[in-house]
Design a protein around this motif. Sequence first.
Motif, PDB file in Angstrom:
ATOM      1  N   ASP A  66       0.846  -1.204   0.000  1.00 42.09           N
ATOM      2  CA  ASP A  66       0.000   0.000   0.000  1.00 42.09           C
ATOM      3  C   ASP A  66       0.877   1.249   0.000  1.00 42.09           C
ATOM      4  OD1 ASP A  66      -2.224  -1.592   0.120  1.00 42.09           O
ATOM      5  OD2 ASP A  66      -2.654  -1.219   2.236  1.00 42.09           O
ATOM      6  N   GLU A  67       1.947   1.192   0.817  1.00 38.88           N
ATOM      7  CA  GLU A  67       2.824   2.371   0.936  1.00 38.88           C
ATOM      8  C   GLU A  67       3.465   2.717  -0.406  1.00 38.88           C
ATOM      9  OE1 GLU A  67       3.115   4.706   2.988  1.00 38.88           O
ATOM     10  OE2 GLU A  67       1.613   3.674   4.187  1.00 38.88           O
ATOM     11  N   ALA A  68       3.942   1.674  -1.098  1.00 33.34           N
ATOM     12  CA  ALA A  68       4.597   1.923  -2.393  1.00 33.34           C
ATOM     13  C   ALA A  68       3.575   2.489  -3.394  1.00 33.34           C
ATOM     14  CB  ALA A  68       5.204   0.631  -2.924  1.00 33.34           C
ATOM     15  N   PHE A  69       2.359   1.971  -3.341  1.00 33.60           N
ATOM     16  CA  PHE A  69       1.316   2.473  -4.242  1.00 33.60           C
ATOM     17  C   PHE A  69       1.019   3.950  -3.940  1.00 33.60           C
ATOM     18  CE2 PHE A  69      -3.379   2.853  -5.145  1.00 33.60           C
ATOM     19  CZ  PHE A  69      -3.260   2.853  -6.531  1.00 33.60           C
ATOM     20  N   ARG A  70       0.926   4.270  -2.651  1.00 29.30           N
ATOM     21  CA  ARG A  70       0.652   5.670  -2.273  1.00 29.30           C
ATOM     22  C   ARG A  70       1.777   6.579  -2.755  1.00 29.30           C
ATOM     23  NH1 ARG A  70      -1.103   3.866   3.738  1.00 29.30           N
ATOM     24  NH2 ARG A  70      -3.160   3.100   3.155  1.00 29.30           N
ATOM     25  N   ALA A  71       3.024   6.098  -2.596  1.00 29.28           N
ATOM     26  CA  ALA A  71       4.165   6.938  -3.011  1.00 29.28           C
ATOM     27  C   ALA A  71       4.131   7.152  -4.529  1.00 29.28           C
ATOM     28  CB  ALA A  71       5.474   6.273  -2.588  1.00 29.28           C
ATOM     29  N   GLU A  72       3.784   6.097  -5.257  1.00 30.36           N
ATOM     30  CA  GLU A  72       3.723   6.201  -6.729  1.00 30.36           C
ATOM     31  C   GLU A  72       2.628   7.189  -7.148  1.00 30.36           C
ATOM     32  OE1 GLU A  72       3.520   2.264  -8.522  1.00 30.36           O
ATOM     33  OE2 GLU A  72       2.331   3.076 -10.175  1.00 30.36           O
ATOM     34  N   MET A  73       1.495   7.103  -6.458  1.00 36.89           N
ATOM     35  CA  MET A  73       0.379   7.997  -6.802  1.00 36.89           C
ATOM     36  C   MET A  73       0.684   9.442  -6.382  1.00 36.89           C
ATOM     37  SD  MET A  73      -1.786   6.386  -8.472  1.00 36.89           S
ATOM     38  CE  MET A  73      -0.845   5.043  -9.125  1.00 36.89           C
ATOM     39  N   ALA A  74       1.422   9.588  -5.268  1.00 34.78           N
ATOM     40  CA  ALA A  74       1.794  10.951  -4.828  1.00 34.78           C
ATOM     41  C   ALA A  74       2.626  11.615  -5.916  1.00 34.78           C
ATOM     42  CB  ALA A  74       2.577  10.886  -3.519  1.00 34.78           C
ATOM     43  N   GLU A  75       3.537  10.863  -6.470  1.00 28.75           N
ATOM     44  CA  GLU A  75       4.393  11.449  -7.504  1.00 28.75           C
ATOM     45  C   GLU A  75       3.574  11.758  -8.768  1.00 28.75           C
ATOM     46  OE1 GLU A  75       8.228   9.809  -7.964  1.00 28.75           O
ATOM     47  OE2 GLU A  75       8.547  10.810  -9.894  1.00 28.75           O
ATOM     48  N   ALA A  76       2.635  10.850  -9.076  1.00 22.56           N
ATOM     49  CA  ALA A  76       1.800  11.082 -10.269  1.00 22.56           C
ATOM     50  C   ALA A  76       0.963  12.348 -10.112  1.00 22.56           C
ATOM     51  CB  ALA A  76       0.890   9.878 -10.514  1.00 22.56           C
ATOM     52  N   VAL A  77       0.467  12.585  -8.896  1.00 21.66           N
ATOM     53  CA  VAL A  77      -0.459  13.707  -8.695  1.00 21.66           C
ATOM     54  C   VAL A  77       0.286  15.006  -8.375  1.00 21.66           C
ATOM     55  CG1 VAL A  77      -2.345  14.566  -7.229  1.00 21.66           C
ATOM     56  CG2 VAL A  77      -2.335  12.176  -7.970  1.00 21.66           C
ATOM     57  N   LEU A  78       1.287  14.907  -7.509  1.00 25.16           N
ATOM     58  CA  LEU A  78       1.940  16.137  -7.017  1.00 25.16           C
ATOM     59  C   LEU A  78       3.225  16.473  -7.748  1.00 25.16           C
ATOM     60  CD1 LEU A  78       1.645  15.411  -3.178  1.00 25.16           C
ATOM     61  CD2 LEU A  78       0.032  16.681  -4.592  1.00 25.16           C
ATOM     62  N   GLN A  95      -4.445   8.247   2.865  1.00 25.35           N
ATOM     63  CA  GLN A  95      -4.846   7.211   3.823  1.00 25.35           C
ATOM     64  C   GLN A  95      -5.964   6.337   3.268  1.00 25.35           C
ATOM     65  OE1 GLN A  95      -5.645   9.578   7.249  1.00 25.35           O
ATOM     66  NE2 GLN A  95      -3.474   9.674   7.813  1.00 25.35           N
ATOM     67  N   GLY A  96      -6.687   6.885   2.307  1.00 27.62           N
ATOM     68  CA  GLY A  96      -7.780   6.107   1.704  1.00 27.62           C
ATOM     69  C   GLY A  96      -7.325   5.235   0.538  1.00 27.62           C
ATOM     70  N   LEU A  97      -6.034   5.228   0.229  1.00 32.90           N
ATOM     71  CA  LEU A  97      -5.560   4.442  -0.923  1.00 32.90           C
ATOM     72  C   LEU A  97      -4.996   3.104  -0.484  1.00 32.90           C
ATOM     73  CD1 LEU A  97      -3.542   7.054  -3.077  1.00 32.90           C
ATOM     74  CD2 LEU A  97      -5.992   6.711  -2.913  1.00 32.90           C
ATOM     75  N   SER A  98      -5.367   2.062  -1.183  1.00 29.35           N
ATOM     76  CA  SER A  98      -4.753   0.759  -0.902  1.00 29.35           C
ATOM     77  C   SER A  98      -4.567   0.012  -2.219  1.00 29.35           C
ATOM     78  CB  SER A  98      -5.616  -0.048   0.074  1.00 29.35           C
ATOM     79  OG  SER A  98      -6.934  -0.132  -0.422  1.00 29.35           O
ATOM     80  N   TYR A  99      -3.850  -1.092  -2.155  1.00 28.26           N
ATOM     81  CA  TYR A  99      -3.463  -1.782  -3.384  1.00 28.26           C
ATOM     82  C   TYR A  99      -3.728  -3.276  -3.249  1.00 28.26           C
ATOM     83  CZ  TYR A  99      -0.507  -3.202  -7.316  1.00 28.26           C
ATOM     84  OH  TYR A  99      -0.036  -3.728  -8.493  1.00 28.26           O
ATOM     85  N   VAL A 100      -4.284  -3.856  -4.280  1.00 29.09           N
ATOM     86  CA  VAL A 100      -4.456  -5.315  -4.323  1.00 29.09           C
ATOM     87  C   VAL A 100      -3.719  -5.816  -5.559  1.00 29.09           C
ATOM     88  CG1 VAL A 100      -6.121  -7.185  -4.666  1.00 29.09           C
ATOM     89  CG2 VAL A 100      -6.670  -5.318  -3.106  1.00 29.09           C
ATOM     90  N   GLN A 101      -2.707  -6.630  -5.334  1.00 28.78           N
ATOM     91  CA  GLN A 101      -1.976  -7.190  -6.478  1.00 28.78           C
ATOM     92  C   GLN A 101      -2.825  -8.301  -7.077  1.00 28.78           C
ATOM     93  OE1 GLN A 101      -0.322 -10.465  -6.663  1.00 28.78           O
ATOM     94  NE2 GLN A 101       0.232  -9.935  -8.780  1.00 28.78           N
TER      95      GLN A 101
END
Length: 514
Positions: A66-78, A95-101
């Motif tokens: 989840d953390e890696a997904f959040r970091a990836e999305m942070a970079e995409a958005v910000l 905090q509302g983002l999560s990831y399912v492989q």
Amino acid sequence: MSVVSAASPRDAVRSRRTPDPCAVVIFGATGDLAHRKLMPALYRLARLGRIASCAVVGVARRPKTDEAFRAEMAEAVLGPSPPASARSAWTAFAQGLSYVQAEFGDALAYDRLRDALDRLDRERGTAGNRLYYLATAPAFYAGIVRRLGEHGLVVRSASGDAGGWARVVVEKPFGRDLASAHALNGTLRDVFREAQIYRIDHYLGKETVQNILVFRFANGIFEPLWNQHFIDHVQITVAETVGVEGRAGYYESAGVVRDIVQNHMMQLLTLVAMEAPVAFEADEVREEKVKVLRAARRLSSDDVARHVVLGQYSRGTIGDEQIPGYLQEPGVAPDSRTPTYAAMRVLVDNWRWAGVPFFLRSGKRLPKRVTEIAVQFKRPPLPMFRGAGGREPNLLALRIQPDEGISLRFVAKAPGTAMTLRPVDMGFAYAAAFGEGEELSEYERLLLDCMLGDATLFTRRDEVEEAWSLLAPVLTWWDATAAPSVPVPYAAGTWGPDAARTLIERDGRRWRTP
Ligand SMILES: NC(=O)c1ccc[n+]([C@@H]2O[C@H](COP(=O)([O-])OP(=O)(O)OC[C@H]3O[C@@H](n4cnc5c(N)ncnc54)[C@H](OP(=O)(O)O)[C@@H]3O)[C@@H](O)[C@H]2O)c1
């Protein structure tokens, strides 16, 4: 010219509602669309307070936390190094983002997804509401939908009356032809009701596209002229300066007909040609749109070559830039016959439009990026000011992008003692009239509508199938013909092949240069 306030009051109220909390599940969450459009749109909706709380579950193939997904999305958005203030706002959203492989074909992955969604219901109050977004290659759509059904992840309710709702957003392209679109519709309908299915065409999220309806139906002066008695013909142009931009794999199998004509251009055609709906409600609007497509004359195999031109760009220049030909683009087959340009003459056989041709054209590597609808009116019955010039017909141009606005060309007397006539333009520019507001971008608007359960700006099953049926002869001709003239080459930086000029000039009309 009022635009925002001219929308139906019911719509204004509807678009200010806040949707129920829901879980947005993005299949293909690590892809280009999710990075560039979906996640930024969800974040902005949350920042603007248009959605109360947002739980996003990213689903994709590569393993990540989840953390890696959040970091990836942070970079995409910000972006790569955002200021501290942006970071703190993001942290609350993230905090509302999560990831399912998941491998989409793996049944067990859907059990993991169900567990993740159940957890969100408990922890974030999503109450069984799910918005599934298919943001991956179309080849996966049917399989994902079937597995969602098999794993009990879809309640057959679009409104939540059964203790939660489920909706599915399907990206374009919706099928490759009539048969595949029909099959995909069948699979979707096995699992979802039509009211739960949102076939997205982001063009419909554009303010200026919605404004076509407001312009036509919230003003009294245009509609009486909007028919075969006063209109000579209509030109719809979707011109791009870009080439395939690293998406050759997709474009090679799509071409301009599937990429632009079947969806965006058909939408513009229906909006400009439809009858007034009974109300600005999903089914009323879509009912009138689909009637236009039903009335559009099907081309016989003998007619296609006369009414359609397909082209492919060769080397050329746009501005100072040297542009390689399509065949020289990385990832394009050296003998590719994929069309990057299409021009088409369409007749809509109903009382309003009998005998009025609609000329559609779209292409890549054209001189200018522009999308517009140009409505050309008939000339006055008698040329009264002979020899004074100004024989140009009245022309109403609805500019969808860029420089969004509307202009009306009419003839005026040039100052001076001589009777000299000149065409002049009266213009309305969106930016000047309304400024930069907090209006929503296309994906923001459409995602919000899905969460609100408003399908007005989405394509209905019969609409998408009628559009494919109208284009079926064009695709068959392209597939079947061995003629070296299909597609015809045109130099990058020009307005398309000469054959497209012939197509319209044979009718006694000329393409407008936007
Ligand atoms: N990109 C745009 O601007 C745009 C615009 C309009 C419409 N669309 C449509 O939107 C859809 C997505 O486009 P895109 O450009 O975002 O595609 P993309 O960049 O190729 O992304 C594909 C996504 O699907 C995942 N995926 C692929 N195969 C998978 C599998 N077997 N199991 C699980 N996950 C898998 C990938 O995950 P991994 O990264 O883990 O492999 C990735 O997240 C397409 O239908 C496209 O036509 C895109």
